[in-house]
Design an enzyme around this catalytic site. Structure first.
Site, PDB file in Angstrom:
ATOM      1  N   ARG A   1       0.882  -1.180   0.000  1.00 46.40           N
ATOM      2  CA  ARG A   1       0.000   0.000   0.000  1.00 46.40           C
ATOM      3  C   ARG A   1       0.912   1.220   0.000  1.00 46.40           C
ATOM      4  O   ARG A   1       1.710   1.416   0.923  1.00 46.40           O
ATOM      5  CB  ARG A   1      -0.918   0.003   1.224  1.00 46.40           C
ATOM      6  CG  ARG A   1      -1.663   1.316   1.379  1.00 46.40           C
ATOM      7  CD  ARG A   1      -2.787   1.262   2.369  1.00 46.40           C
ATOM      8  NE  ARG A   1      -3.947   0.600   1.796  1.00 46.40           N
ATOM      9  CZ  ARG A   1      -5.184   0.709   2.283  1.00 46.40           C
ATOM     10  NH1 ARG A   1      -5.424   1.434   3.351  1.00 46.40           N
ATOM     11  NH2 ARG A   1      -6.194   0.085   1.703  1.00 46.40           N
TER      12      ARG A   1
ATOM     13  N   HIS B   1      -7.309   1.092  -6.567  1.00 47.88           N
ATOM     14  CA  HIS B   1      -7.505   0.208  -5.399  1.00 47.88           C
ATOM     15  C   HIS B   1      -8.169  -1.083  -5.894  1.00 47.88           C
ATOM     16  O   HIS B   1      -9.330  -1.348  -5.592  1.00 47.88           O
ATOM     17  CB  HIS B   1      -8.364   0.928  -4.359  1.00 47.88           C
ATOM     18  CG  HIS B   1      -8.383   0.275  -3.013  1.00 47.88           C
ATOM     19  ND1 HIS B   1      -7.561  -0.785  -2.677  1.00 47.88           N
ATOM     20  CD2 HIS B   1      -9.128   0.549  -1.902  1.00 47.88           C
ATOM     21  CE1 HIS B   1      -7.803  -1.137  -1.427  1.00 47.88           C
ATOM     22  NE2 HIS B   1      -8.746  -0.356  -0.942  1.00 47.88           N
TER      23      HIS B   1
ATOM     24  N   GLN C   1     -10.123  -3.743  -3.598  1.00 48.93           N
ATOM     25  CA  GLN C   1     -11.457  -3.362  -3.155  1.00 48.93           C
ATOM     26  C   GLN C   1     -12.496  -3.713  -4.217  1.00 48.93           C
ATOM     27  O   GLN C   1     -13.606  -4.152  -3.903  1.00 48.93           O
ATOM     28  CB  GLN C   1     -11.496  -1.860  -2.863  1.00 48.93           C
ATOM     29  CG  GLN C   1     -12.840  -1.388  -2.338  1.00 48.93           C
ATOM     30  CD  GLN C   1     -13.144  -1.903  -0.943  1.00 48.93           C
ATOM     31  OE1 GLN C   1     -12.316  -1.791  -0.058  1.00 48.93           O
ATOM     32  NE2 GLN C   1     -14.328  -2.463  -0.734  1.00 48.93           N
TER      33      GLN C   1
ATOM     34  N   ASP D   1     -17.090   7.651  -2.177  1.00 52.05           N
ATOM     35  CA  ASP D   1     -15.895   7.494  -1.343  1.00 52.05           C
ATOM     36  C   ASP D   1     -15.611   8.851  -0.699  1.00 52.05           C
ATOM     37  O   ASP D   1     -16.244   9.859  -1.050  1.00 52.05           O
ATOM     38  CB  ASP D   1     -14.720   7.018  -2.224  1.00 52.05           C
ATOM     39  CG  ASP D   1     -13.471   6.641  -1.436  1.00 52.05           C
ATOM     40  OD1 ASP D   1     -13.557   6.473  -0.203  1.00 52.05           O
ATOM     41  OD2 ASP D   1     -12.400   6.515  -2.060  1.00 52.05           O
TER      42      ASP D   1
ATOM     43  N   CYS E   1     -16.324   1.885  -0.003  1.00 53.50           N
ATOM     44  CA  CYS E   1     -15.193   1.014   0.358  1.00 53.50           C
ATOM     45  C   CYS E   1     -14.843   1.087   1.838  1.00 53.50           C
ATOM     46  O   CYS E   1     -14.210   0.170   2.371  1.00 53.50           O
ATOM     47  CB  CYS E   1     -13.975   1.349  -0.506  1.00 53.50           C
ATOM     48  SG  CYS E   1     -13.320   3.018  -0.233  1.00 53.50           S
TER      49      CYS E   1
ATOM     50  N   ARG F   1     -13.564  -8.621   1.333  1.00 53.78           N
ATOM     51  CA  ARG F   1     -12.132  -8.397   1.140  1.00 53.78           C
ATOM     52  C   ARG F   1     -11.357  -9.668   1.493  1.00 53.78           C
ATOM     53  O   ARG F   1     -10.400 -10.045   0.816  1.00 53.78           O
ATOM     54  CB  ARG F   1     -11.638  -7.227   2.015  1.00 53.78           C
ATOM     55  CG  ARG F   1     -12.187  -5.861   1.644  1.00 53.78           C
ATOM     56  CD  ARG F   1     -11.691  -5.383   0.298  1.00 53.78           C
ATOM     57  NE  ARG F   1     -10.240  -5.296   0.251  1.00 53.78           N
ATOM     58  CZ  ARG F   1      -9.509  -4.260   0.667  1.00 53.78           C
ATOM     59  NH1 ARG F   1     -10.108  -3.185   1.145  1.00 53.78           N
ATOM     60  NH2 ARG F   1      -8.197  -4.263   0.564  1.00 53.78           N
TER      61      ARG F   1
END
Ligand code: CP
Ligand code: NVA
Length: 304
Positions: free
Chosen positions: A104, A131, A134, A219, A260, A288
């Protein structure tokens, strides 16, 4: 055979993406039955986090444990990466010890440099660009709740950020329509929009984006690394870009709401929506775990 990486959804074919989503559902069922499934015994995942995380860290660490393997949390603060050891050297060394690496990071280029020098698969656990992990979980959640997403309409409301870019990639791969509504100046990067041509439409009106949509998603207005822009961004988004009940009412009555997480109630989403009956955010978060187990199996050649 050269090693496969997962830096963006575009590293998969549409068929591979569908197979991973299907497999994620199988792995979820195996786990819920209480069966043991440990194809990754003796395997280690190295996880490098330059940014904070709850879901990504826990899901990868628990996922490796469930598959019989082991995960190692590495923070730049406590490794030589934080003291200037080159990413390329870190990649060469780590990939002689671990079997797969998750990173990340801020600059997507860090992932590209690392993967270019890694002997083992590298997974993007979020970059400033995309991402993709996700999206595996979100696509699995849509499939569970509403079936095939092909031909459906998804409304993205808010910032044209890393999650938005991954939704654009998903639309092109799985052949659905994505309407992106964002304030002027906060549109998704033109590179992603061009690559998603024919599947993505950019507009400013959230109501037009949500009209008849099968899925509404949003988001945060300020992503990790944009903390100092928080006030300016809130001013640009606050008037029109909150997903509230009135906006959800524009969508198809069967529409689901996704986020998310982490979410800011009262900013990009109203509590009545995220905590309401159309919200599937907890399923996204749970997925996830299973979607990434399916990805690990795929990249390590353990099943598919
Ligand atoms: N959605 C997501 O990636 O959450 P974390 O930042 O908690 O990992
Ligand atoms: N866009 C958000 C997603 C967090 C999971 C960020 O990058 O901070």
């Amino acid at each position: 055979m050269s090693v496969r990486h997962f830096l963006t959804l575009r590293d998969l074919t549409a068929d591979e993406l569908r197979r991973i989503i299907t497999r994620a559902g199988e792995l979820k069922a195996i786990h819920r039955r209480g069966d043991r499934h440990t194809p990754l015994q003796g395997k280690t995942l190295g996880m490098i986090f330059e940014k904070s995380s709850t879901r990504t860290r826990v899901s990868f660490e628990v996922g490796m444990a469930q598959l019989g393997g082991h995960a190692l949390f590495l923070s730049p603060r406590d490794t030589q990466l934080g003291r200037g050891e080159p990413v390329e050297d870190t990649a060469r060394v780590l990939s002689r010890m671990v079997d797969v690496v998750m990173i990340r990071t801020f600059a997507h280029e860090t992932l590209e440099r690392f993967s270019a020098h890694s002997r083992v698969p590298v997974i993007n656990g979020l970059s400033d660009d995309v991402h993709p992990c996700q999206l595996l979980a979100d696509l699995q959640a849509y499939h569970e709740h509403r079936g095939d997403i092909r031909g459906r309409t998804v409304a993205w409301i808010g910032d044209g950020n890393n999650m938005c870019h991954s939704w654009i990639n998903a639309a092109a791969l799985l052949d659905f329509k994505l309407r992106v509504a964002c304030p002027k100046g906060y549109e998704p990067d033109a590179r992603f929009v061009e690559a998603g041509a024919g599947h993505v439409e950019i507009m400013q009106d959230p109501h037009a984006a949500a009209a008849g949509a099968d899925l509404v998603t949003t988001d945060v207005w300020a992503s990790m690394g944009q903390e100092e822009e928080q006030a300016r961004r809130a001013a640009a988004f606050a008037a029109d870009y909150q997903v509230d009940a009135a906006l959800m009412a524009q969508a198809d009555p069967q529409a689901v709401f996704m986020h998310c997480l982490p979410a800011h109630r009262g900013e990009e989403v109203a509590a009545e929506v995220i905590d309401g009956p159309q919200s599937v955010v907890w399923d996204e978060a749970e997925n996830r775990l299973h979607a990434q187990k399916a990805l690990l199996e795929f990249l390590l050649g353990a099943y598919i």
